[in-house]
Design a protein around this motif. Structure first.
Motif, mmCIF file in Angstrom:
data_model
loop_
_atom_site.group_PDB
_atom_site.id
_atom_site.type_symbol
_atom_site.label_atom_id
_atom_site.label_comp_id
_atom_site.label_asym_id
_atom_site.label_seq_id
_atom_site.Cartn_x
_atom_site.Cartn_y
_atom_site.Cartn_z
ATOM 1 N N LYS A 199 0.814 -1.217 0.000
ATOM 2 C CA LYS A 199 0.000 0.000 0.000
ATOM 3 C C LYS A 199 0.852 1.275 0.000
ATOM 4 N N THR A 202 1.413 3.956 -4.778
ATOM 5 C CA THR A 202 0.088 4.042 -5.394
ATOM 6 C C THR A 202 -0.050 3.122 -6.597
ATOM 7 N N ALA A 203 0.941 3.128 -7.475
ATOM 8 C CA ALA A 203 0.867 2.313 -8.689
ATOM 9 C C ALA A 203 0.873 0.827 -8.351
ATOM 10 N N TRP A 204 1.726 0.425 -7.414
ATOM 11 C CA TRP A 204 1.790 -0.982 -7.034
ATOM 12 C C TRP A 204 0.518 -1.399 -6.314
ATOM 13 N N ALA A 205 -0.036 -0.510 -5.495
ATOM 14 C CA ALA A 205 -1.280 -0.829 -4.791
ATOM 15 C C ALA A 205 -2.425 -1.014 -5.784
ATOM 16 N N ALA A 206 -2.473 -0.187 -6.821
ATOM 17 C CA ALA A 206 -3.520 -0.316 -7.836
ATOM 18 C C ALA A 206 -3.375 -1.629 -8.602
ATOM 19 N N ALA A 207 -2.149 -1.990 -8.938
ATOM 20 C CA ALA A 207 -1.921 -3.257 -9.637
ATOM 21 C C ALA A 207 -2.297 -4.444 -8.750
ATOM 22 N N ALA A 209 -4.537 -4.454 -6.389
ATOM 23 C CA ALA A 209 -5.997 -4.504 -6.294
ATOM 24 C C ALA A 209 -6.601 -5.158 -7.533
ATOM 25 N N ARG A 210 -6.001 -4.889 -8.685
ATOM 26 C CA ARG A 210 -6.516 -5.496 -9.918
ATOM 27 C C ARG A 210 -6.237 -6.990 -9.937
ATOM 28 N N THR A 213 -8.599 -9.374 -8.104
ATOM 29 C CA THR A 213 -9.880 -9.752 -8.699
ATOM 30 C C THR A 213 -9.806 -11.099 -9.410
ATOM 31 N N ASN A 231 6.347 -4.616 -11.220
ATOM 32 C CA ASN A 231 5.016 -4.098 -11.550
ATOM 33 C C ASN A 231 4.796 -4.090 -13.063
#
Length: 293
Positions: A199, A202-207, A209-210, A213, A231
């Protein structure tokens, strides 16, 4: 190298060992120099930088090539990048194949340094940049967690063997059970730290989260995928990702006589391949798309 940066004029090959480095250099029109040896110490690094600056005052036109063997190369590579010198860190297989193409039969640290200098002059491989801090935060914890899991398995096997004995020493059994419990606690703590480290960027956290899924991908596998691919900056396409993981089939077809069965070989990033293998076993149970595939 960008269009606005000056062309390389000095090519340096460095063969890394645990305590020393062999260094050779050349220009585009010369042969590799006789290799020198420097110490793997701050003083040795400073002496190397002074030598390179004396050979080429415009350090932006220097390209240093070294192999990604173990972890011994990291300090020197980071030191040179901080000094504004371009560094390429290549796969040892590439250096080996290049030496074979040059019909070099002998192998010493000095010869390897000369080969790397020549590889740099002829191929000019891509520049290496130090990974972001989130990589370090994740990678060291992931490696440590794997080591703890191996130790836990060793003690669990030892306890299992002990319990098969007709007479069991209580103190030995208690010691093993305590060690296993301590390791399990540390493994859980690292899992929490890994989730928190993801966390921080930001970029790693977004990846992450994706990836979450995708059924079958847990937080540890996700961390390994992001770490081994930086990443996904090392793998721009799905095909590149499969090849980077060593999962792309290698064809063996030639003329009418060679019709070998495609296989994945032994190349690629082994840690990424192991992480994805375990995730696939989970996906077989919970992801109907993967199960069918």
């Amino acid at each position: 190298m960008t269009a606005s940066s000056p062309p390389y004029r000095l090519f340096v090959g460095i063969d890394i060992a645990a305590k020393t480095c062999a260094v050779s250099w050349m220009s585009a029109s010369s042969s590799p120099s006789r290799a020198i040896t420097i110490e793997q110490t701050p003083r040795g690094f400073a002496e190397l930088l002074q030598r390179l600056r004396s050979l080429e005052p415009e350090v932006e036109t220097i390209l240093v090539v070294m192999e990604a063997t173990g972890t011994y190369w990291m300090r020197l590579a980071t030191f040179l990048v901080d000094a504004k010198i371009a560094v390429s860190v290549i796969n040892p297989v590439q250096a080996h194949d290049f030496a074979k193409a040059l019909l070099k039969r002998s192998k010493t640290d000095a010869i390897d340094a000369q080969t790397l200098a020549e590889l740099g002059a002829r191929l000019q491989p891509a520049r290496w940049s130090p990974p972001p801090m989130v990589y370090t935060e994740l990678h060291q914890r992931l490696v440590h967690r794997d080591a703890l899991i191996r130790a836990r398995t060793q003690f669990q096997n030892q306890l299992h063997a002990l319990l098969q004995q007709p007479v069991i020493v209580d103190s030995v059994r208690s010691s093993l059970e305590e060690l296993i419990a301590q390791l399990e606690e540390q493994i859980e703590e690292l899992a929490v730290e890994i989730a928190a480290a993801l966390k921080q960027d930001t970029a790693w956290a977004a990846a992450a989260a994706r990836l979450a899924t995708v059924s079958g991908l847990g937080p540890i596998t996700t961390a390994w995928v992001l770490t081994t691919t930086l990443n996904f900056t090392l793998t721009a396409t799905p095909e590149a990702a499969a090849n980077y993981a060593g999962l792309a089939p290698h064809l063996r077809l030639s003329g009418t006589s060679v019709h070998g069965r495609p296989s994945i070989g032994q190349g690629g990033n082994a840690q990424l391949r192991r992480a994805m293998y375990m995730a696939t076993l989970s996906a077989l149970r919970y992801n109907p798309v993967i199960r069918t595939f």
